[in-house]
Write a protein that holds these residues in place. Structure first.
Motif, short mmCIF file in Angstrom:
data_model
loop_
_atom_site.label_atom_id
_atom_site.label_comp_id
_atom_site.label_asym_id
_atom_site.label_seq_id
_atom_site.Cartn_x
_atom_site.Cartn_y
_atom_site.Cartn_z
N GLY A 1 0.33 -9.61 10.41
CA GLY A 1 0.97 -7.97 10.37
C GLY A 1 2.20 -7.83 10.54
O GLY A 1 2.66 -8.34 10.75
N SER A 2 2.15 -6.77 12.04
CA SER A 2 3.42 -5.79 12.01
C SER A 2 4.25 -6.17 13.57
O SER A 2 4.61 -5.00 13.71
CB SER A 2 3.93 -4.88 10.97
OG SER A 2 2.99 -3.76 11.80
N THR B 1 -6.07 -1.25 5.55
CA THR B 1 -6.89 -1.73 6.66
C THR B 1 -8.95 -0.51 6.09
O THR B 1 -9.35 -1.22 7.09
CB THR B 1 -5.89 -1.08 7.69
OG1 THR B 1 -4.94 -1.74 7.79
CG2 THR B 1 -6.82 -1.33 8.55
N ASN C 1 -2.85 -9.99 4.02
CA ASN C 1 -3.69 -10.94 4.72
C ASN C 1 -4.79 -10.93 3.46
O ASN C 1 -5.64 -12.24 3.59
CB ASN C 1 -4.86 -9.98 5.44
CG ASN C 1 -3.74 -10.34 6.92
OD1 ASN C 1 -3.48 -11.19 7.34
ND2 ASN C 1 -3.26 -9.47 6.53
N LEU D 1 -3.13 -3.84 9.16
CA LEU D 1 -3.75 -4.79 8.54
C LEU D 1 -2.15 -5.06 7.46
O LEU D 1 -2.77 -4.03 6.23
CB LEU D 1 -5.39 -5.51 7.82
CG LEU D 1 -5.96 -5.48 9.33
CD1 LEU D 1 -7.77 -6.07 9.02
CD2 LEU D 1 -5.12 -5.96 10.59
N CYS D 2 -1.59 -6.20 7.29
CA CYS D 2 -0.90 -6.06 5.80
C CYS D 2 -1.97 -6.52 4.90
O CYS D 2 -2.63 -7.21 4.49
CB CYS D 2 0.82 -6.96 5.95
SG CYS D 2 1.09 -6.43 7.36
N PHE E 1 -4.73 -8.81 19.14
CA PHE E 1 -4.60 -7.96 18.46
C PHE E 1 -3.48 -7.33 18.80
O PHE E 1 -2.62 -6.40 18.03
CB PHE E 1 -5.35 -7.09 18.26
CG PHE E 1 -6.76 -7.39 17.52
CD1 PHE E 1 -6.82 -8.87 17.02
CD2 PHE E 1 -8.06 -6.82 17.85
CE1 PHE E 1 -7.96 -9.51 16.95
CE2 PHE E 1 -9.59 -7.13 17.86
CZ PHE E 1 -9.05 -8.54 17.39
N TYR F 1 -0.11 -7.29 15.32
CA TYR F 1 -0.41 -6.49 14.44
C TYR F 1 0.11 -4.88 15.14
O TYR F 1 0.57 -5.16 16.47
CB TYR F 1 -1.78 -6.04 14.63
CG TYR F 1 -2.98 -6.55 14.01
CD1 TYR F 1 -2.75 -7.01 12.34
CD2 TYR F 1 -3.65 -7.79 14.52
CE1 TYR F 1 -3.69 -8.34 11.67
CE2 TYR F 1 -4.53 -8.75 14.43
CZ TYR F 1 -3.92 -8.46 12.58
OH TYR F 1 -4.87 -9.86 12.14
N CYS G 1 6.34 -6.69 6.63
CA CYS G 1 4.61 -7.40 7.83
C CYS G 1 5.41 -8.49 8.52
O CYS G 1 6.95 -9.12 7.57
CB CYS G 1 4.12 -7.37 7.17
SG CYS G 1 2.87 -5.96 6.84
N SER H 1 -6.20 -1.18 14.37
CA SER H 1 -4.52 -1.97 14.27
C SER H 1 -4.45 -2.01 12.63
O SER H 1 -5.42 -1.99 11.71
CB SER H 1 -4.64 -3.71 14.30
OG SER H 1 -4.36 -3.67 15.76
N SER I 1 -0.19 0.11 15.58
CA SER I 1 -1.37 0.58 15.22
C SER I 1 0.16 1.82 14.28
O SER I 1 0.89 2.53 14.90
CB SER I 1 -2.00 1.28 15.98
OG SER I 1 -1.36 1.44 17.00
N ASP J 1 -0.80 0.16 2.94
CA ASP J 1 -1.61 -0.94 3.89
C ASP J 1 -2.40 -0.23 5.11
O ASP J 1 -3.52 -1.27 5.03
CB ASP J 1 -0.30 -2.19 4.72
CG ASP J 1 0.60 -2.35 3.82
OD1 ASP J 1 -0.05 -3.49 3.32
OD2 ASP J 1 1.77 -2.06 3.51
#
Length: 510
Positions: free
Chosen positions: A176-177, A104, A162, A158-159, A47, A51, A90, A156, A53, A100
């Motif tokens: 993710g980014s 999440t 997804n 999440l875009c 992760f 991703y 992303c 994390s 945070s 986003d």
């Protein structure tokens, strides 16, 4: 497998390195790409690669800005407003903004299928989009670990693109980014990661502000430690966890060096089944604490690659103070242990028969055998049972909920970023239905709701002192798993940050 690894042509390794590829061999594969569906370290480490945070931890474990460039907390500690960096993207090129973040969090708190780490987020009641770059969290009560959790890979972001992946999200694909994105994943074999061209670093403790420099990072599953070592020797892989018994081989090698993670937040400890005799008697728990010599056991099994742990929270965690904790706990004193056992009705003619459980690998079974021998010397015969970590977790809970039968205790391990782990372990009903009292519950609630750092430290110390003095949690050593990395010398820039986070942003292959 070791033989097969040894036969890989050297030219293949040279070509891989010339192409800027790094192979990281791991013993266990990730089990999901979805931060809301798993708690394993292997997935957690993945992760962190794909991703990002809201916040991050710096090299010293301090919470710093990341996707969120700043934040404010309301005076009552029940609202946090985060201000995001502008222009973030992303890995699929879509914008990353407050929608986003809300996506999440709504997903993490979905009543039908919440995140398995829902408790880590704290008592969040709502997440609101104020504007594209501002998001507000509302809590039902103050939560001292709230900001720290926002730096965790389990939190994390999440875009929201997804959603279009459907069932493929988490099982084979993810958006993710973070610094890398998933090119392919053959479960049980390898995951191929490539640089995210849109990645921009805001808070990670690295020098490189943009995408990683290597072309590919291949996370390859190699369960056998000797096979990993053989592959390192030939250059088939560049980074791997070595066999603990061969650490000296790595240290003496001209081809590789050993990197040891510091401030991992992990600790190995004894905990007891207190729902029935004998460990519902504090004197018996204290006898175990007096009857073991962790320093000698560590020296025999680990040498200098593991350290004595005196606290109930691991190194790098707020409240970890080895000198202070050592004064609250127990030092090796077999005569005191024998006296306590005698007082409780046990002795040479009536040894105490119990079961001790743990999970295998990383030489845990070896150090437990040393503890077994030490306990035998004071009159406790402990039968060892080994099982996988999932089975162990279920078994410990089952033992704690059983009122009759043979006494048991276990050698458990946890890693966390904040002393809130103590709340999760010991506040009623507890992660394993273990030791509980109203007095301890009140102490642990104070560690959660106290926001002033100085006052919170006092609350954490009170809770730790209670756990140590009553021999509820008996700390043994640190780290406990996946803390050693054998690295080929041609790999430059690889580092492991606080809480055992492998970082590849600066890596080059020379």
């Amino acid at each position: 497998m070791a033989l097969a690894a040894a036969l890989v042509p050297a030219v293949a390794s040279v070509q891989a390195q010339a192409a800027g590829k790094v192979v990281w061999a791991v013993g266990v594969d990730a089990d999901s790409l979805d931060p809301h569906r798993t708690t394993t370290w292997e997935s957690w480490a993945t992760f962190d690669l794909i991703y990002d945070s809201l916040l991050q931890f710096d090299a010293n474990g301090k919470v710093v800005p990341n996707l969120a460039k700043s934040w404010e907390m309301s005076p009552d500690g029940k609202e946090y407003t985060f201000h995001l960096n502008a222009g973030m993207q992303c890995s699929d090129g879509t914008p990353l903004d407050a929608t986003d973040v809300k996506y999440t969090m709504d997903r993490a708190f979905d009543s039908k299928n919440p995140s398995v780490m829902k408790a880590g987020f704290g008592p969040v009641t709502a997440v609101e989009v104020v504007d594209p770059l501002t998001v507000k969290f509302k809590l039902s009560s103050p939560f001292g670990a709230f900001l720290a959790f926002q730096g965790e890979p389990f939190a994390s972001i999440l875009c929201d693109s997804n959603q279009a992946l459907g069932k493929a999200f988490g099982s084979s694909k993810a958006i993710g980014s973070g610094p890398f994105m998933v090119k392919s994943w053959v479960k049980g074999d390898r995951m191929v990661l490539v640089p995210n061209p849109h990645f921009k670093n805001y808070g990670r403790p690295v020098e490189n502000a943009g995408p990683p420099k290597i072309d590919e990072l291949i996370v390859r599953r190699m369960p056998e430690a000797q096979s990993r070592l053989a592959a390192l020797s030939t250059g088939e892989v560049q980074i791997a966890t070595p066999p603990l018994d061969d650490v000296d081989t790595v240290k003496k090698s001209a081809k590789m060096h050993l990197l040891t993670a510091k401030n991992t937040g992990s600790t190995i400890f004894f905990e007891f089944t207190t729902s029935r005799p004998p460990f519902n008697d504090e004197r018996i728990r204290q006898a175990v604490a007096y009857g073991i010599d962790p320093d000698a056991a560590i020296d025999i099994v680990f040498g200098d690659v593991a350290q004595r742990e005196h606290c109930t929270v691991g190194p790098g965690v707020f409240g970890n103070d080895e000198d202070w904790c050592a004064k609250q706990g127990y030092s090796y004193d077999p005569e005191k242990a024998k006296a306590l056992l005698k007082e409780a009705g046990y002795g040479p003619d009536k040894p105490l028969e119990v079961t001790v459980m743990t999970w295998p690998d990383d030489n845990r079974e070896k150090i437990l055998q040393v503890f077994q021998n030490q306990l035998q010397q004071i009159g406790i015969n402990a039968t060892i049972e080994l099982m996988d970590i999932g089975t162990l977790n279920a078994r410990v809970k089952q033992e704690n909920e059983t009122k009759t039968g043979k006494g048991s205790f276990n050698m458990m391990g946890w890693a966390w970023y904040d002393p809130d782990i103590l709340y999760n372990l010991w506040h009623s009903p507890g992660a394993y239905s273990g030791y509980q009292t109203p007095e301890l519950d009140a102490m642990l609630e104070k560690t959660r709701t106290t926001l002033d750092p100085a006052q919170r430290l006092l609350a954490v110390h009170d809770a730790q002192s209670y756990l140590l003095k009553h021999a509820i949690q008996v700390p043994l050593y640190t780290p406990g798993w996946n803390w050693l990395y054998a690295v080929r010398n041609e790999v430059k820039g690889f580092k492991v940050s606080t809480f055992n986070r492998p970082i590849f942003n600066d890596v080059t292959v020379q």
